[in-house]
Design a protein around this motif. Sequence first.
Motif: not given
Length: 395
Positions: A390-391, A393, A395
């Motif tokens: 999540h961190r 990837q 944005k």
Amino acid sequence: MLTLPAMLQEVQQEFRRIFQYWETHDIDPRGGFYGRVDAQNRPDPAADKSIVLNARILWSFSNAYRVTKNPAYRTLADRAFAYIQQYFLDPKHGGFYWSVQADGTPRVTTKQLYGQGFALYGLSEYYRATKQAEALTAAQHLFRTLVERAYDSKNSGFIEAFHQDWSNTDEYILSKGELRKSMNTHLHLIEPFTNLYRIWPDASVQKHVRSMLEHDFMQHIIDPTTYHMRLFFTEDWQVRSSEVSYGHDIEASWLLYETAEVLNDKALLAKTKELSLKMATATLEGLNSDGALTYEYNPQTGHKNEERSWWVLSEQLVGYYNAYQLSGKQHFLEKARKSWEFIKTYLLDTKNGEWYEKTDAAHHPSLKADKINAWKCPYHNSRACYEIMHRLQPK
């Protein structure tokens, strides 16, 4: 040096590998999931089943389905939810049993708040992933039961455990006697309360989340001079422990910041950011040259538990990367990278799958330790992979 795009690719691959293991080795054909699988991937059909393991399975597959939309993950999240509701839920008194026998008959019926917290974490994530109304109703009912039965309205915080009917008991899993409150239980209550607030922004949930963060953690649990967390307390928050748990410290450093983010209060977020970085920095005294944190240290006796634990490595991977994001300090990024390198080198079982429970200080893995039991679950390691994905990837 491993680049961040390469790290992202490796973590994504490991995320899939973890769930492939659980899909392959833990499904109990009688219903639900086995309570124990040994180091050679042999299930123990007679093993009891714990709410902690089953709720963590529910959280893990729900989270995996939410982020990937893989229907196989949804099927297993559904399976976990159905089993928990059928066999662990106490239909008379509310809350969830600590454990059931292999056939689903209740075994330990005490209401341990640690277990209730994970039940709430799983239920809230299952609703977050599936929007199943039954799951939200179950989560709301459990929250209200915990507040009604276990909240200490005089001193704040939650009492550690109760009998099945919510009468007082001293049958605690994490502590004994006068130690009516613990860091560990509160950490794994603020975590699901925060997740519940994501899906149900109710004023009562907000009040208790904020109270746990600002009162219980900031005023009592976190030592204001060392920034380590104290572990055990009397009902009125008198400290009764001296040990340092580095894994819980680094885990809390990112979980508490996540709580402040969800509450969306700028002043509280700034205060928690500063605290989070101090907590992450405090753990560095326990960081070894191989990149792994010491498990536990008692400053009064000088005793150190030097095992390198799968769950501690999982949490330090996220915690140090979170500290890098908050501070921009390169050394935190390098510590996160080194955490991942340790995991890859020493904890991944490339032969039988999943992760070893631990290694010793010389990096010999626990070859005989269970791959699955009441405490060995897919939650810490799959969540660490998810958080890094999540961190990292774009944005």
